[in-house]
Design a protein around this motif. Sequence first.
Motif, PDB file in Angstrom:
ATOM      1  N   PRO A   4       0.936  -1.556  -0.259  1.00  0.00           N
ATOM      2  CA  PRO A   4       0.409  -0.290   0.244  1.00  0.00           C
ATOM      3  C   PRO A   4       1.723   1.585  -0.492  1.00  0.00           C
ATOM      4  O   PRO A   4       1.716   1.437   0.280  1.00  0.00           O
ATOM      5  N   SER A   5       0.475   2.289  -0.677  1.00  0.00           N
ATOM      6  CA  SER A   5       1.122   3.753  -0.478  1.00  0.00           C
ATOM      7  C   SER A   5       0.920   4.667   0.710  1.00  0.00           C
ATOM      8  O   SER A   5       2.275   4.975   1.175  1.00  0.00           O
ATOM      9  N   SER A   6      -0.026   3.682   1.122  1.00  0.00           N
ATOM     10  CA  SER A   6       0.113   4.320   3.026  1.00  0.00           C
ATOM     11  C   SER A   6       1.278   3.478   3.557  1.00  0.00           C
ATOM     12  O   SER A   6       1.366   4.641   4.752  1.00  0.00           O
ATOM     13  N   LEU A   7       1.917   3.115   3.182  1.00  0.00           N
ATOM     14  CA  LEU A   7       3.231   3.213   3.552  1.00  0.00           C
ATOM     15  C   LEU A   7       3.910   4.416   4.831  1.00  0.00           C
ATOM     16  O   LEU A   7       4.925   3.813   5.305  1.00  0.00           O
ATOM     17  N   GLU A   8       4.381   5.128   3.554  1.00  0.00           N
ATOM     18  CA  GLU A   8       4.703   5.845   3.775  1.00  0.00           C
ATOM     19  C   GLU A   8       4.299   6.905   4.657  1.00  0.00           C
ATOM     20  O   GLU A   8       5.271   7.652   5.747  1.00  0.00           O
ATOM     21  N   HIS A   9       3.675   6.842   5.501  1.00  0.00           N
ATOM     22  CA  HIS A   9       2.752   6.805   7.032  1.00  0.00           C
ATOM     23  C   HIS A   9       3.825   6.113   8.409  1.00  0.00           C
ATOM     24  O   HIS A   9       2.996   6.546   9.526  1.00  0.00           O
ATOM     25  N   LEU A  10       4.539   5.305   8.062  1.00  0.00           N
ATOM     26  CA  LEU A  10       5.065   4.810   8.941  1.00  0.00           C
ATOM     27  C   LEU A  10       6.671   5.489   9.024  1.00  0.00           C
ATOM     28  O   LEU A  10       7.811   4.751   8.542  1.00  0.00           O
ATOM     29  N   GLU A  11       6.515   6.576   9.669  1.00  0.00           N
ATOM     30  CA  GLU A  11       7.944   7.217   9.233  1.00  0.00           C
ATOM     31  C   GLU A  11       9.291   6.648  10.710  1.00  0.00           C
ATOM     32  O   GLU A  11      10.219   6.556  10.304  1.00  0.00           O
ATOM     33  N   SER A  12       8.651   5.794  11.413  1.00  0.00           N
ATOM     34  CA  SER A  12       9.509   5.449  12.359  1.00  0.00           C
ATOM     35  C   SER A  12       9.487   3.606  11.777  1.00  0.00           C
ATOM     36  O   SER A  12      10.844   3.112  12.536  1.00  0.00           O
ATOM     37  N   LEU A  13       9.158   2.908  11.286  1.00  0.00           N
ATOM     38  CA  LEU A  13       9.595   2.440  10.158  1.00  0.00           C
ATOM     39  C   LEU A  13      11.175   1.619   9.725  1.00  0.00           C
ATOM     40  O   LEU A  13      11.547   2.359   9.179  1.00  0.00           O
ATOM     41  N   ASP A  14      11.705   0.593  10.869  1.00  0.00           N
ATOM     42  CA  ASP A  14      13.325   0.482  10.065  1.00  0.00           C
ATOM     43  C   ASP A  14      13.844  -0.788   9.895  1.00  0.00           C
ATOM     44  O   ASP A  14      14.673  -0.901   9.663  1.00  0.00           O
ATOM     45  N   THR A  15      12.953  -1.583  10.207  1.00  0.00           N
ATOM     46  CA  THR A  15      12.224  -3.058   9.540  1.00  0.00           C
ATOM     47  C   THR A  15      11.631  -3.053   8.774  1.00  0.00           C
ATOM     48  O   THR A  15      10.337  -3.714   9.143  1.00  0.00           O
ATOM     49  N   MET A  16      11.321  -3.841   7.463  1.00  0.00           N
ATOM     50  CA  MET A  16      10.331  -4.438   6.680  1.00  0.00           C
ATOM     51  C   MET A  16      10.495  -5.337   6.235  1.00  0.00           C
ATOM     52  O   MET A  16      11.681  -5.755   4.983  1.00  0.00           O
ATOM     53  N   PRO A  27       5.434   0.698  -3.758  1.00  0.00           N
ATOM     54  CA  PRO A  27       4.705   2.311  -4.454  1.00  0.00           C
ATOM     55  C   PRO A  27       5.800   3.122  -4.148  1.00  0.00           C
ATOM     56  O   PRO A  27       7.128   2.971  -3.508  1.00  0.00           O
ATOM     57  N   ALA A  28       6.047   3.993  -4.944  1.00  0.00           N
ATOM     58  CA  ALA A  28       7.003   5.032  -4.685  1.00  0.00           C
ATOM     59  C   ALA A  28       7.415   5.748  -3.658  1.00  0.00           C
ATOM     60  O   ALA A  28       8.509   5.909  -3.218  1.00  0.00           O
ATOM     61  N   SER A  29       6.183   5.777  -2.489  1.00  0.00           N
ATOM     62  CA  SER A  29       6.359   6.408  -1.522  1.00  0.00           C
ATOM     63  C   SER A  29       6.590   5.213  -1.027  1.00  0.00           C
ATOM     64  O   SER A  29       6.890   6.021   0.303  1.00  0.00           O
ATOM     65  N   LEU A  30       7.486   3.995  -0.859  1.00  0.00           N
ATOM     66  CA  LEU A  30       8.639   4.033  -0.125  1.00  0.00           C
ATOM     67  C   LEU A  30       9.684   4.416   0.717  1.00  0.00           C
ATOM     68  O   LEU A  30      10.195   4.291   1.353  1.00  0.00           O
ATOM     69  N   GLY A  31      10.028   5.411  -1.037  1.00  0.00           N
ATOM     70  CA  GLY A  31      11.134   5.942  -0.549  1.00  0.00           C
ATOM     71  C   GLY A  31      11.285   7.115   0.082  1.00  0.00           C
ATOM     72  O   GLY A  31      12.012   7.716   0.598  1.00  0.00           O
ATOM     73  N   ARG A  32       9.407   7.455   0.988  1.00  0.00           N
ATOM     74  CA  ARG A  32       9.168   7.800   2.282  1.00  0.00           C
ATOM     75  C   ARG A  32      10.046   7.892   3.206  1.00  0.00           C
ATOM     76  O   ARG A  32      10.253   8.531   4.317  1.00  0.00           O
ATOM     77  N   LEU A  33      10.471   6.648   3.513  1.00  0.00           N
ATOM     78  CA  LEU A  33      10.635   6.067   4.182  1.00  0.00           C
ATOM     79  C   LEU A  33      12.709   6.215   5.124  1.00  0.00           C
ATOM     80  O   LEU A  33      12.941   4.842   5.218  1.00  0.00           O
ATOM     81  N   ARG A  34      12.390   7.409   5.611  1.00  0.00           N
ATOM     82  CA  ARG A  34      14.280   7.847   5.928  1.00  0.00           C
ATOM     83  C   ARG A  34      14.468   7.042   6.723  1.00  0.00           C
ATOM     84  O   ARG A  34      15.794   7.273   7.208  1.00  0.00           O
TER      85      ARG A  34
END
Length: 101
Positions: A4-16, A27-34
Amino acid sequence: VSLPSSLEHLESLDTMDASSNRITAVPASLGRLRLLASLELQENRLVSLPDEIGDLKSIRTLNVEKNKLRSLPDTIRRLGATLDDLTVNENRLPPPSGGEG
């Protein structure tokens, strides 16, 4: 099946780990998981990765083995400073060019 593109809201995610899920698109939004340091996408049905994969500034491990990738985005070169482990075995990638000779 797509992540899902909503992954970008998981800002603290460090492991997937989304291995073995028949995923066909990331999704391109994955790139927002800094803060994402480890991304496991092996044994899916990916044929490409989004250019935004190069925006993963904290990534240390990227595993995309056993997919259907035909190429890697040029932006993956941006990960050189942090990426310790890139696994791409068993895809449809062309052999590396240049380097030796």
